[in-house]
Design a protein around this motif. Sequence first.
Motif, PDB file in Angstrom:
ATOM      1  N   THR B  38      27.014 -14.812 124.265  1.00 47.97           N
ATOM      2  CA  THR B  38      27.464 -15.592 125.417  1.00 47.97           C
ATOM      3  C   THR B  38      26.870 -16.993 125.400  1.00 47.97           C
ATOM      4  O   THR B  38      27.591 -17.965 125.624  1.00 47.97           O
ATOM      5  CB  THR B  38      27.083 -14.890 126.732  1.00 47.97           C
ATOM      6  OG1 THR B  38      25.738 -14.449 126.632  1.00 47.97           O
ATOM      7  CG2 THR B  38      27.989 -13.734 126.995  1.00 47.97           C
ATOM      8  N   ALA B  75      34.164 -15.810 133.075  1.00 46.94           N
ATOM      9  CA  ALA B  75      34.517 -14.493 132.542  1.00 46.94           C
ATOM     10  C   ALA B  75      33.418 -13.983 131.611  1.00 46.94           C
ATOM     11  O   ALA B  75      32.984 -12.825 131.715  1.00 46.94           O
ATOM     12  CB  ALA B  75      35.853 -14.571 131.809  1.00 46.94           C
ATOM     13  N   THR B  78      30.260 -12.952 133.567  1.00 49.18           N
ATOM     14  CA  THR B  78      30.444 -11.698 134.305  1.00 49.18           C
ATOM     15  C   THR B  78      30.481 -10.508 133.353  1.00 49.18           C
ATOM     16  O   THR B  78      29.806  -9.502 133.567  1.00 49.18           O
ATOM     17  CB  THR B  78      31.764 -11.763 135.093  1.00 49.18           C
ATOM     18  OG1 THR B  78      31.756 -12.936 135.875  1.00 49.18           O
ATOM     19  CG2 THR B  78      31.912 -10.551 135.976  1.00 49.18           C
ATOM     20  N   VAL B  79      31.275 -10.640 132.271  1.00 45.06           N
ATOM     21  CA  VAL B  79      31.435  -9.510 131.354  1.00 45.06           C
ATOM     22  C   VAL B  79      30.112  -9.162 130.694  1.00 45.06           C
ATOM     23  O   VAL B  79      29.770  -7.976 130.551  1.00 45.06           O
ATOM     24  CB  VAL B  79      32.513  -9.841 130.305  1.00 45.06           C
ATOM     25  CG1 VAL B  79      32.485  -8.828 129.188  1.00 45.06           C
ATOM     26  CG2 VAL B  79      33.878  -9.872 130.958  1.00 45.06           C
ATOM     27  N   SER B  80      29.299 -10.188 130.323  1.00 45.98           N
ATOM     28  CA  SER B  80      28.039  -9.867 129.661  1.00 45.98           C
ATOM     29  C   SER B  80      27.107  -9.141 130.627  1.00 45.98           C
ATOM     30  O   SER B  80      26.397  -8.212 130.224  1.00 45.98           O
ATOM     31  CB  SER B  80      27.383 -11.132 129.116  1.00 45.98           C
ATOM     32  OG  SER B  80      27.004 -11.970 130.181  1.00 45.98           O
ATOM     33  N   VAL B  83      28.452  -5.534 130.711  1.00 46.82           N
ATOM     34  CA  VAL B  83      28.124  -4.801 129.482  1.00 46.82           C
ATOM     35  C   VAL B  83      26.638  -4.454 129.472  1.00 46.82           C
ATOM     36  O   VAL B  83      26.245  -3.331 129.134  1.00 46.82           O
ATOM     37  CB  VAL B  83      28.507  -5.631 128.236  1.00 46.82           C
ATOM     38  CG1 VAL B  83      27.988  -4.969 126.979  1.00 46.82           C
ATOM     39  CG2 VAL B  83      30.002  -5.803 128.149  1.00 46.82           C
TER      40      VAL B  83
END
Lengths: 309, 94
Positions: B38, B75, B78-80, B83
């Motif tokens: 990221t 995005a 948020t996704v990291s 996960v």
Amino acid sequence: MTFVLDAVLCALILGVAAATIAGHGVFRAIVFFIVYGLLVAVGWVRLGAVDVALAEAAIGAGLTGVLFLAAYGRLGREGAGGDAPAPAHLPAAMAGLGVTCALGWAWSALPLPDRPGPQLAEALPMSGVENPVTAVLLNFRAWDTLLESVVLLAALTGLWMLTRDAAWGGRIGLPQHVRPDGVMAGFGRVLPPLGLLVGVYLVYIGADRPGGAFQGGTVLAAVGLVAALAGAVRPPRIGATRWRAALVAGPLVFLLAGLAGAALGAGFLTLPPQIAGAALFAIEVALAASIAVTLAFLVLGPPEETITR
Amino acid sequence: MADVATVVLTGIGLFFFLAGTAGLMRFPDTFSRLHALTKADNLGLGFIALGVAFQAATWREVALLALIWALALLAAGTVSQLVARAALGEEETR
């Protein structure tokens, strides 16, 4: 320079396609499938087919990918997530090979169409829209699009038939657990307004430029899904009348417009120029709403929580 | 002049992507891999967007590039987080 770009793009598409079907692991295949869809979308942009690229990115890569991931998660929960042994894939592999051979034959044997076709340029002013893709989809070949929208509805009906009796009438999908001040809750509040704007714009602009009911509807479905996953909205109950109305609005308006064409003497699903513009706009808006709701419900799945009566 | 800026900035961006990919493949656990991915990719995308912005004909295109970068940041961030949280849960149940 552009030749190098296109050659690299083609090599990437073929490589990722091979990685999708070869090798082991369902999850790995799904991830490669999503990447494949995005690369194909870039390929469509290179060919100047922006409408198709939008549809491929939104539906082919995005929505289908999410459906696959949801199915994969469900397989894991049901304890059926293991990979099937190699012989089980043989019929699918043969079918895939057959389709590839048939497409290869069609590519070499069928005559290349004139593009974009002189008849299309002549007929476009009578279609009621400026974007030739929308004119073909919603007017000249309205049958195909009407049946597509009915197929979507049939898919959702089939999915809902899998609901257990004890869960019927509950909220669709799995119950979501979101920390009220967590990252996902914040994301689910920031993104939807922007996504809503993009989705509505795509539907509205479809009459004149790349965009339309399918692309815009998919973006709107994604907005709903993000909001639902973040706990910002609760999915509706499976029997809710107004949501069922939203599901059938698109095909219904499409059929009514087709009947109006018949009543005006032009024939079923043939829109005479005097009503074509208004009819196409109505169809586009209703279709986008139905597509958005149907796709979002397909991803959420049938209700899973047993409700107490 | 604009072309030089584009080549230099997208070159820097590509270097960050390369570094992020190397980190993704070489780092030992989920959290450091996420960190590499990221942080480096967000920076790399920013440099590439900045480089491409020098080729833009109108300010509208520059604004769109900035919007794309901002959305990708949102995005990816948020996704990291999600996960990482999932990986944390897996580690605790182990």
